[in-house]
Design an enzyme around this catalytic site. Structure first.
Site, PDB file in Angstrom:
ATOM      1  N   ASP A   1     -62.969 -80.336 -58.194  1.00 12.41           N
ATOM      2  CA  ASP A   1     -63.062 -78.878 -58.314  1.00 12.41           C
ATOM      3  C   ASP A   1     -63.278 -78.317 -56.751  1.00 12.41           C
ATOM      4  OD1 ASP A   1     -63.563 -76.254 -58.433  1.00 12.41           O
ATOM      5  OD2 ASP A   1     -65.288 -76.347 -59.785  1.00 12.41           O
TER       6      ASP A   1
ATOM      7  N   LYS B   1     -62.422 -71.665 -48.336  1.00 15.23           N
ATOM      8  CA  LYS B   1     -61.241 -71.761 -49.052  1.00 15.23           C
ATOM      9  C   LYS B   1     -60.528 -70.287 -49.087  1.00 15.23           C
ATOM     10  CE  LYS B   1     -60.456 -72.359 -54.270  1.00 15.23           C
ATOM     11  NZ  LYS B   1     -61.048 -72.674 -55.450  1.00 15.23           N
TER      12      LYS B   1
ATOM     13  N   GLU C   1     -57.419 -73.806 -62.178  1.00 16.48           N
ATOM     14  CA  GLU C   1     -58.519 -74.106 -62.512  1.00 16.48           C
ATOM     15  C   GLU C   1     -58.807 -73.710 -63.856  1.00 16.48           C
ATOM     16  OE1 GLU C   1     -60.559 -71.602 -59.649  1.00 16.48           O
ATOM     17  OE2 GLU C   1     -60.307 -73.243 -57.984  1.00 16.48           O
TER      18      GLU C   1
ATOM     19  N   ASP D   1     -62.815 -66.770 -65.305  1.00 13.67           N
ATOM     20  CA  ASP D   1     -63.454 -67.547 -64.212  1.00 13.67           C
ATOM     21  C   ASP D   1     -63.880 -67.011 -62.995  1.00 13.67           C
ATOM     22  OD1 ASP D   1     -63.926 -69.665 -62.434  1.00 13.67           O
ATOM     23  OD2 ASP D   1     -62.057 -70.668 -62.518  1.00 13.67           O
TER      24      ASP D   1
END
Length: 623
Positions: free
Chosen positions: A25, A86, A185, A207
């Site tokens: 992850d 990210k 994800e 999420d």
């Protein structure tokens, strides 16, 4: 009768070796690595027993530091300590400026679309920074497991576009990893949650991580995880909640200078600590050291915190509405909501999400670990350990893909929310006589016009045999692989000539562009269809005009007398005059009027063609 394999004593065949793979992850704020051991997926700790690795990389003159030690120096060395990288993956320099938040880094201006961050250890790209995080996680996994990994599954936000996915794969390549698959994800969370509960039906995966938000609507049925629709915001997460609290502290403490990188880092650290404290308490005490040696003390209550973050939390509900609409469902159709990401620990998030879906959110699985666990399960399957139990994962592409056609129109070949991997093909033809090349313009978006869509790539197909307009058959094939990466091929069917391209843009969509593309497709649907009808009629008028002019040049003076020729040319000029009209119905009527005015001419051309074909032959030969 069953056949048994017999072996001599002490020489029995060794059991099939378990191939170890890992799920990663790669998060904005924190990252984890997990693997399946003894049939059970679990996240892997470091030597100090810490499972979570802060996604922070510090560059020094002596080397690179990753994780907790790097995070500890973020406030004292902000220019060389890279966090939340990210958010920068797959983005250009101009894209980064649109993120709306001041970034405490020095970006180098170079002749490239890929941003480079200046550090004492050298200039680095977001891909290289991400590669350092991946290296650290894989070393942890191999040290814990005692063997080299066969491969990894890396998770990405469902809303990552092609550029961001490719940047993630590039980071893995730099880190020397064998990527078995990029996995969305929310889908990874569904894998972990579905195996845990075995619950069939429609589920929402909410999420909210440190820097990204995803919502996915999935249908679970007998081990099949089908993503019905996705939505989200690739630049919205817990970091933004922290930033709102930091701005509140600045306002309360009278801090006006936002150019002090070290102060900004300290404020973000204190804001995050207050947010986490308010998860369990009704108030959080704050003490901020100021540059003049003094300090400010204050208190932030949960009610104050809720009022600060409510607008951002409610901002996540708009993609939820769109995802439900795209899936053809309502909130009442959703059986439960799975909460993923550390930011879903905020009580206000759970409260507002529960109110929206009218159900108590599911929080039984650790929201920080569930994505890594799901990725580990999928990695174990892809490594070949459980082929008999292989699950079918059906992800979707978030935006439509197509090509430009005459008139500046977009012909969609793969619609949004199409299950991937997928390959779709469609045939096109040439517009002009003797055309030997075709430009293929690949586009992404939901609008009908090229000007309202995003350009992904261009390439040319050459070597088309010269034919009359409309005779060539060019097959354009779009292929999206399991990682969500696109390749396009064009092939002329009679000659076999082909050209292709792998779409690897050097910059990605900004969050505002993603939201705008989807919102505008709904708000302007009627206008877009009207514009498409107009362009289609304009293109048809151009085709009729060009075909008639070519015919008149060829035999107009032979088959028509002077008066007839003038009549046909007058009708032609009338269509030319109205072909740029803003009324598609007027243009259509003009085309029909021209065709009616030329009926006698078309008949004579057909008769002349038949007469020419039969010249020198008897009627009997054609029976």
């Amino acid at each position: 009768m069953a056949l048994l394999q017999l072996s001599e004593p002490g020489q029995s065949a060794a059991p099939r070796q378990h191939r170890l793979a890992a799920g990663i992850d790669l998060g904005t704020t924190n990252s984890l690595v997990a693997s399946v051991r003894s049939g059970q997926p679990e996240t892997l700790p470091d030597e100090q027993g810490r499972h979570i690795l802060p996604s922070v990389v510090r560059y020094t003159a002596d080397g690179v530091i990753v994780g907790h030690e790097a995070k500890a120096e973020a406030t004292s060395d902000p220019l060389n300590t890279i966090a939340s990288v990210k958010r920068l993956l797959g983005r250009g320099v101009d894209d980064i400026k649109s993120l709306g938040a001041r970034l405490p880094y020095e970006f180098r201006q170079e002749d490239t679309a890929v941003p480079r961050i200046h550090t004492v250890g050298g200039d680095v790209s977001p891909v290289e920074v991400s590669a350092e995080i991946l290296k650290k996680l894989v070393r942890r996994a191999e040290d814990t497991l005692g063997v080299d990994l066969q491969g990894v599954v890396i998770t990405v936000p469902a809303y990552f576009d092609d550029a961001q996915r490719q940047a993630t794969k590039d980071a893995a390549k730099v880190a020397g990893l064998n990527v078995l698959r990029l996995l969305n994800e929310p889908t990874a969370a569904a894998v972990a949650y579905g195996l845990d509960s075995g619950s069939d039906g429609v589920h929402a995966i909410y999420d909210l991580g440190g820097g990204t938000f995803d919502i996915s609507i999935l249908r679970l049925n007998r081990g099949v995880f089908e993503v019905l629709s996705t939505g989200g915001d690739s630049a919205l997460g817990g970091d933004d909640l922290d930033r709102l609290v930091a701005e509140w502290i600045m306002s309360e403490a009278g801090i006006s200078d936002d150019a002090d990188h070290a102060m900004l880092r300290r404020l973000m650290r204190d804001a995050c600590a207050a947010k986490e404290a308010l998860t369990e308490s009704d108030s959080a005490q704050l003490r901020v050291d100021l540059d003049d040696g003094s300090h400010w003390e204050g208190e932030l209550t949960r009610d104050q915190f809720n009022s600060l973050v409510d607008p951002l939390i409610k901002k996540t509900l708009a993609p939820c509405r769109r995802a439900l609409r795209d899936a053809g469902l309502t909130a009442a159709d959703v059986e439960d909501v799975v909460m993923v990401g550390g930011s879903t620990r905020v009580p206000r998030v759970r409260e507002l999400v529960g109110d929206f879906f009218s159900t108590e959110p599911m929080v039984s699985i650790d929201p920080d670990c569930v994505v890594a666990i799901g990725a580990a399960i999928q990695a174990d399957i892809l490594a070949g350990n459980k082929p008999e139990e292989e699950m079918l994962l059906l992800d979707v592409n978030p935006l439509s893909l197509g090509i430009e056609t005459m008139g500046g129109l977009v012909e969609k070949i793969i619609p949004c929310n199409t299950t991937i991997p997928v390959a779709r093909a469609q045939e096109f033809t040439t517009f002009k006589d003797g055309q030997t090349a075709m430009a293929v313009h690949v586009l992404q978006g939901e609008r009908e016009l090229v000007s309202d869509s995003r350009s992904l790539a261009r390439f040319e197909l050459r070597g088309i045999p010269p034919m009359v307009a409309g005779a060539a058959r060019i097959r354009v094939t779009f292929s999206v692989d399991a990682d969500g990466l696109l390749s396009v091929e064009a092939q002329e069917q009679s000659s076999g000539v082909k050209a292709s391209i792998e779409v690897k843009p050097s910059y990605g969509l900004t969050d505002s562009e993603i939201e705008t593309m989807l919102r505008d497709s709904i708000e302007h649907a009627e206008d877009d269809m009207e514009a498409r009808r107009l362009r289609e009629q304009q293109v048809e008028a151009d085709r009729v005009i060009e075909a008639l002019r070519a015919a008149l040049d060829e035999d107009g003076k032979v088959l028509l007398n002077e008066q007839e020729l003038e009549s046909v040319e007058a009708a032609l000029e009338k269509l030319v005059a109205i072909s740029r009209s803003d009324s598609h119905s007027e243009i259509k009527q003009g085309i029909e009027a021209l065709e009616k005015a030329c009926e006698f001419y078309v008949e004579r051309r057909m008769n002349a063609s038949v007469k020419s074909a039969m010249s020198g032959h008897s009627v009997d030969e054609f029976e």
